[in-house]
Enzyme design. Structure first.
Site, PDB file in Angstrom:
ATOM      1  N   HIS B  63       0.848  -1.192   0.000  1.00  0.00           N
ATOM      2  CA  HIS B  63       0.000   0.000   0.000  1.00  0.00           C
ATOM      3  C   HIS B  63       0.883   1.241   0.000  1.00  0.00           C
ATOM      4  CE1 HIS B  63       0.848  -0.556   4.263  1.00  0.00           C
ATOM      5  NE2 HIS B  63       0.349   0.635   4.540  1.00  0.00           N
ATOM      6  N   HIS B  65       1.458   3.844   1.971  1.00  0.00           N
ATOM      7  CA  HIS B  65       2.032   4.566   3.114  1.00  0.00           C
ATOM      8  C   HIS B  65       3.562   4.521   3.105  1.00  0.00           C
ATOM      9  CE1 HIS B  65      -2.013   4.425   5.464  1.00  0.00           C
ATOM     10  NE2 HIS B  65      -1.900   5.503   4.709  1.00  0.00           N
ATOM     11  N   ASP B  67       5.979   4.286   5.240  1.00  0.00           N
ATOM     12  CA  ASP B  67       6.802   3.287   5.932  1.00  0.00           C
ATOM     13  C   ASP B  67       6.829   1.959   5.168  1.00  0.00           C
ATOM     14  OD1 ASP B  67       4.063   3.100   6.739  1.00  0.00           O
ATOM     15  OD2 ASP B  67       4.622   1.867   8.459  1.00  0.00           O
ATOM     16  N   HIS B  68       6.109   1.895   4.048  1.00  0.00           N
ATOM     17  CA  HIS B  68       6.132   0.698   3.197  1.00  0.00           C
ATOM     18  C   HIS B  68       6.725   0.971   1.805  1.00  0.00           C
ATOM     19  CE1 HIS B  68       3.610  -1.915   5.858  1.00  0.00           C
ATOM     20  NE2 HIS B  68       3.438  -0.729   6.403  1.00  0.00           N
ATOM     21  N   HIS B 141      -7.750  -1.207   5.335  1.00  0.00           N
ATOM     22  CA  HIS B 141      -6.832  -0.216   5.900  1.00  0.00           C
ATOM     23  C   HIS B 141      -7.311   1.175   5.482  1.00  0.00           C
ATOM     24  CE1 HIS B 141      -3.289   0.949   7.990  1.00  0.00           C
ATOM     25  NE2 HIS B 141      -2.587   1.330   6.943  1.00  0.00           N
ATOM     26  N   ASP B 211      -0.689  -3.906   5.851  1.00  0.00           N
ATOM     27  CA  ASP B 211      -1.419  -3.306   6.971  1.00  0.00           C
ATOM     28  C   ASP B 211      -2.893  -3.677   6.842  1.00  0.00           C
ATOM     29  OD1 ASP B 211       0.980  -2.270   7.629  1.00  0.00           O
ATOM     30  OD2 ASP B 211       0.381  -0.181   7.643  1.00  0.00           O
ATOM     31  N   HIS B 270       5.622  -5.709  12.434  1.00  0.00           N
ATOM     32  CA  HIS B 270       5.056  -4.366  12.305  1.00  0.00           C
ATOM     33  C   HIS B 270       4.572  -3.853  13.662  1.00  0.00           C
ATOM     34  CE1 HIS B 270       2.286  -1.197  10.684  1.00  0.00           C
ATOM     35  NE2 HIS B 270       3.108  -1.186   9.667  1.00  0.00           N
TER      36      HIS B 270
END
Lengths: 317, 317
Positions: B63, B65, B67-68, B141, B211, B270
């Site tokens: 996805h 975001h 942090d990914h 999410h 997530d 995570h």
């Protein structure tokens, strides 16, 4: 005082011992700091160096290459997740600002604080704090690239002790009062603090280079500076092999310039991974000392340097 | 065999002990690997884990975001600077692909290899290798988020040794020839290899969650899987306090789902930075074991797990 903490000293790609570019700048005025360049992983180095994103006041990006800016989105997002509210200045090339807008939009990132962009190409000096000024100076690279000069002043109030002694006023509470700006009655007259205090303005300056193939283009920028921090991506022999394409400097080029310019302190950084071993670093050190008689350091990640108001540069461990 | 190397196990922001999301997937077929998610600093973790960007064949982004995915530009650029020429598959959300185009353009980054984008939302399974298939499964999410299921098969040729013994052919060179696909003359007739070899197809599957606030939406995806890797951002008590806004799972939610689903192996990852201490990890472990009777691990950075074809999961150090 200027304190520099090197967060990354590798060129292009990180290695196991050195991250890509990032340099924290602090002053005698406290915890506030400024970040110069922000390669990927800079926020990790910030944590390891014990710096706080809450105290960060400005980020300066010298040019658009990824090893100098790919850490920006993560650092900005983490500052947001840490509940930062204060505005943050971003002095950066226009394409970096444009890229950031797209980044925030595409990745659903919402910063809970204002990010205020200043074009790095704008020639107006930026007043970081009343006594600290940042100016930008164009360099030669594959893309527009800027060096940052930081001028830092401090006013010191010194009591005219000889004159007071001659007047017959001995050291004591009256001296303290005068030095703190209070007028003092003495033998039927009023001694005005302003008459008995001499204000001395101390000044230091450091030039923090970005990527640059021609150190000599920083001649004006280095005028009166006590310190030059400059990339030295290659040993001269390696630059001769690689050729001028990457538009980086050799140690010899930088050392020769600093010597001619009479800059008393030189810190080299931004080393190609081929020069990261201890042996290779020794090669670079020798090359620097061959062409430069001042004080020279080869920066390592987490090295901390202090430039005092007397112009002395010290490495802290 | 599936080998998983955890490159980052923190949620949102990195800490001093855990990086943000990144998971390397290898198989019994050799050095080739696939990366699932690529938070900032993943390329640094790749180096530390001893993996090579030359052997990387695909990057999957669950996805948008940061942090990914904030590590993508640096990882792709470094692969280029390491002279990669082979095409690289990128299975990612459309906004990540759009962001990458802008990133490359704004930062003067030129990849010397083809980057081939596949929309993560495309329901067609992707054939990584002839015997390895990757499918995507929607999760819940704040933005569209996908889990990746990897199905891995291996054909084993087994000689029908009992039948050969019964026929009167003893173990020896003839057995070896038959098992290698060669026909063998025996007592005036020709024994056809195909008649005396039984082909057994072994199959394992692992589901690698992104997530996800509702583990139960992976019910179909987990059908017949031996392993579920899932985020467990919070302990249940913390999720109760934080509320449903962030749309993450608690350990209890995931453990309960895995128990009901009958998945024999569970790896949690995570973790919110508040759960990174040893004491907090013990709290999470206890919560997991309270609700799940299978084999459960809490992943740490650089943990390496192997899922064998018999379905057994082992942690390698």
């Amino acid at each position: 005082m200027l304190r520099l903490t090197f967060l990354g000293t590798s060129s292009g790609v990180p290695s196991l011992t050195r991250n890509v570019s990032g340099l924290a700048v602090q002053t005698h005025l406290g915890r506030a700091w400024m970040l110069v360049d922000c390669g990927e992983g800079t926020q990790h180095q910030v944590q390891r160096a014990g710096l706080s994103l809450h105290d960060l006041q400005a980020v300066c990006i010298s040019h658009v290459h990824g090893d100098h800016c790919f850490g920006l989105p993560g650092l900005l997002a983490s500052a947001g997740m840490n509940a930062r509210k204060e505005p943050l200045q971003l002095i950066a090339p226009e394409p970096v600002w444009r890229w950031l807008q797209t980044t925030l939009e595409c990745t659903d990132t919402h910063l809970p604080y204002p990010l205020e962009w200043i074009d790095v190409a704008d020639p107006t000096p930026w007043q970081w704090q009343p006594s600290i000024t940042l100016s930008r100076h164009a360099q030669k690279h594959r893309v527009p690239s800027y060096a940052f000069r930081i001028d830092c002043t401090r006013a010191i109030r010194r009591l005219k002790t000889d004159a007071l002694q001659a007047l017959g006023l001995p050291p004591g509470p009256a001296w303290k009062a005068l030095s703190h700006g209070q007028d003092v009655p003495f033998e039927g007259r009023l001694l005005h603090s302003a008459d008995w205090v001499h204000e001395e303005v101390q000044h230091i300056a450091a030039v923090l280079g970005g990527d640059n193939a021609e150190p000599a283009c920083l001649q004006a920028a280095c005028e009166g500076a006590q310190l030059l921090v400059h990339e030295a991506t290659y040993a001269q022999a390696v630059l001769d092999k690689v050729g001028p394409g990457p538009m980086h400097s050799s140690v010899q080029l930088v050392a020769t310039f600093a010597q001619q310019q009479g800059v008393p302190n030189l810190i080299l950084t931004h080393f190609s991974p081929r020069h990261h071993t201890a042996d290779e670093q020794q090669v670079l050190r020798t090359e620097a000392q061959t062409h430069y008689q001042g004080q020279v350091f080869l920066a390592q990640d987490f090295d901390r340097f202090e430039l005092a108001f007397d112009g002395a540069l010290t490495r802290r461990h």
